[in-house]
Design a protein around this motif. Structure first.
Motif, mmCIF file in Angstrom:
data_model
loop_
_atom_site.group_PDB
_atom_site.id
_atom_site.type_symbol
_atom_site.label_atom_id
_atom_site.label_comp_id
_atom_site.label_asym_id
_atom_site.label_seq_id
_atom_site.Cartn_x
_atom_site.Cartn_y
_atom_site.Cartn_z
ATOM 1 N N VAL A 1 2.083 26.238 1.221
ATOM 2 C CA VAL A 1 2.901 26.477 2.414
ATOM 3 C C VAL A 1 4.313 26.907 2.031
ATOM 4 O O VAL A 1 4.852 27.866 2.601
ATOM 5 N N THR A 2 4.915 26.234 1.073
ATOM 6 C CA THR A 2 6.287 26.619 0.704
ATOM 7 C C THR A 2 6.327 28.052 0.173
ATOM 8 O O THR A 2 7.224 28.821 0.521
ATOM 9 N N ALA A 3 5.348 28.433 -0.633
ATOM 10 C CA ALA A 3 5.303 29.794 -1.189
ATOM 11 C C ALA A 3 5.036 30.825 -0.100
ATOM 12 O O ALA A 3 5.681 31.881 -0.053
ATOM 13 N N GLN A 4 4.081 30.534 0.786
ATOM 14 C CA GLN A 4 3.720 31.497 1.826
ATOM 15 C C GLN A 4 4.858 31.698 2.825
ATOM 16 O O GLN A 4 5.154 32.822 3.216
ATOM 17 N N VAL A 5 5.507 30.619 3.223
ATOM 18 C CA VAL A 5 6.612 30.739 4.178
ATOM 19 C C VAL A 5 7.799 31.453 3.516
ATOM 20 O O VAL A 5 8.444 32.306 4.138
ATOM 21 N N THR A 6 8.063 31.158 2.272
ATOM 22 C CA THR A 6 9.173 31.795 1.562
ATOM 23 C C THR A 6 8.928 33.281 1.340
ATOM 24 O O THR A 6 9.781 34.119 1.639
ATOM 25 N N ASN A 7 7.745 33.622 0.802
ATOM 26 C CA ASN A 7 7.476 34.994 0.372
ATOM 27 C C ASN A 7 6.698 35.840 1.370
ATOM 28 O O ASN A 7 6.667 37.055 1.240
ATOM 29 N N GLY A 8 6.018 35.209 2.320
ATOM 30 C CA GLY A 8 5.141 35.957 3.208
ATOM 31 C C GLY A 8 3.914 36.417 2.445
ATOM 32 O O GLY A 8 3.686 36.048 1.298
ATOM 33 N N ALA B 1 16.419 28.234 6.232
ATOM 34 C CA ALA B 1 17.047 27.615 5.060
ATOM 35 C C ALA B 1 15.947 27.015 4.179
ATOM 36 O O ALA B 1 14.844 26.706 4.650
ATOM 37 N N THR B 2 16.246 26.842 2.921
ATOM 38 C CA THR B 2 15.273 26.267 1.980
ATOM 39 C C THR B 2 14.785 24.910 2.465
ATOM 40 O O THR B 2 13.594 24.601 2.393
ATOM 41 N N GLN B 3 15.679 24.085 3.009
ATOM 42 C CA GLN B 3 15.279 22.771 3.522
ATOM 43 C C GLN B 3 14.353 22.913 4.729
ATOM 44 O O GLN B 3 13.408 22.142 4.881
ATOM 45 N N GLN B 4 14.582 23.890 5.579
ATOM 46 C CA GLN B 4 13.704 24.110 6.724
ATOM 47 C C GLN B 4 12.302 24.513 6.266
ATOM 48 O O GLN B 4 11.303 24.110 6.876
ATOM 49 N N ILE B 5 12.214 25.296 5.214
ATOM 50 C CA ILE B 5 10.910 25.677 4.663
ATOM 51 C C ILE B 5 10.200 24.437 4.125
ATOM 52 O O ILE B 5 9.000 24.245 4.356
ATOM 53 N N ALA B 6 10.938 23.574 3.433
ATOM 54 C CA ALA B 6 10.350 22.320 2.942
ATOM 55 C C ALA B 6 9.898 21.450 4.116
ATOM 56 O O ALA B 6 8.829 20.835 4.074
ATOM 57 N N PRO C 1 11.895 27.517 -4.491
ATOM 58 C CA PRO C 1 12.894 26.443 -4.397
ATOM 59 C C PRO C 1 12.541 25.331 -3.406
ATOM 60 O O PRO C 1 12.780 24.151 -3.683
ATOM 61 N N ALA C 2 11.942 25.655 -2.283
ATOM 62 C CA ALA C 2 11.600 24.633 -1.277
ATOM 63 C C ALA C 2 10.579 23.633 -1.811
ATOM 64 O O ALA C 2 10.535 22.485 -1.371
ATOM 65 N N PHE C 3 9.773 24.051 -2.773
ATOM 66 C CA PHE C 3 8.757 23.167 -3.343
ATOM 67 C C PHE C 3 9.398 21.939 -3.990
ATOM 68 O O PHE C 3 8.815 20.858 -3.998
ATOM 69 N N HIS C 4 10.599 22.083 -4.502
ATOM 70 C CA HIS C 4 11.279 20.995 -5.197
ATOM 71 C C HIS C 4 11.989 20.018 -4.249
ATOM 72 O O HIS C 4 12.525 19.007 -4.702
ATOM 73 N N LEU C 5 12.000 20.339 -2.954
ATOM 74 C CA LEU C 5 12.661 19.482 -1.976
ATOM 75 C C LEU C 5 11.654 18.612 -1.243
ATOM 76 O O LEU C 5 10.496 18.987 -1.093
ATOM 77 N N LYS C 6 12.115 17.473 -0.764
ATOM 78 C CA LYS C 6 11.274 16.606 0.057
ATOM 79 C C LYS C 6 11.471 17.051 1.502
ATOM 80 O O LYS C 6 12.581 17.034 2.020
ATOM 81 N N GLY C 7 10.376 17.459 2.135
ATOM 82 C CA GLY C 7 10.450 17.917 3.508
ATOM 83 C C GLY C 7 10.341 16.772 4.505
ATOM 84 O O GLY C 7 9.758 15.728 4.220
#
Length: 135
Positions: free
Chosen positions: A96-103, A115-120, A48-54
């Motif tokens: 980065v978004t995948a690794q931070v989300t899933n480990g 939060a998803t936005q923090q990951i982005a 989900p974080a991949f779809h957000l603008k960080g």
């Protein structure tokens, strides 16, 4: 008669064994590769974080609070050695978004602590800090 047959069998077996050993030792022939050998590409999932603008500015704060103890990143002034050196790795936004989300590996998942936005945001920071372009 039995003794003669036994001697003949022993001699026949010995000659057969000697014939097998005379063939020599077989060893594998190395294969010469000209050019480069490709390495397998690992495709990480889109999270989900991949779809957000960080926001890289906010992401630096998140990185310093959560990532710098394990990762080296010159821009952040961190020198962790548990995880990979991000200056050398130069990961893209999806990675980065995948690794931070899933480990993965020794890295824990931050899916429940960020939060998803923090990951982005942290992904945008890492990508821009290592010379890439974040979406």
């Amino acid at each position: 008669m039995r003794r003669t047959a036994l001697i003949a069998a022993v001699l026949l077996g010995a000659s057969a064994l000697a014939a097998c050993q005379s063939r020599g030792v077989v060893s594998p022939t190395p294969e010469t590769v000209i050019g480069t050998v490709s390495t397998p590409t690992i495709t990480l999932p889109i999270v989900p974080a991949f779809h957000l603008k960080g926001n890289p500015v906010k992401g630096k704060v998140v990185f310093l609070a959560n990532c710098g103890g394990c990762h080296t990143l010159a821009d952040a002034g961190t020198s962790g050695t548990v995880g990979p050196n991000l200056d050398t790795l130069k990961p893209d936004y999806r990675t980065v978004t995948a690794q931070v989300t899933n480990g993965g590996g020794q890295m824990p998942s931050f899916n429940h602590s960020l939060a998803t936005q923090q990951i982005a945001d942290v992904a945008a920071y890492v990508v821009t800090a290592t010379g890439g372009t974040a979406p």
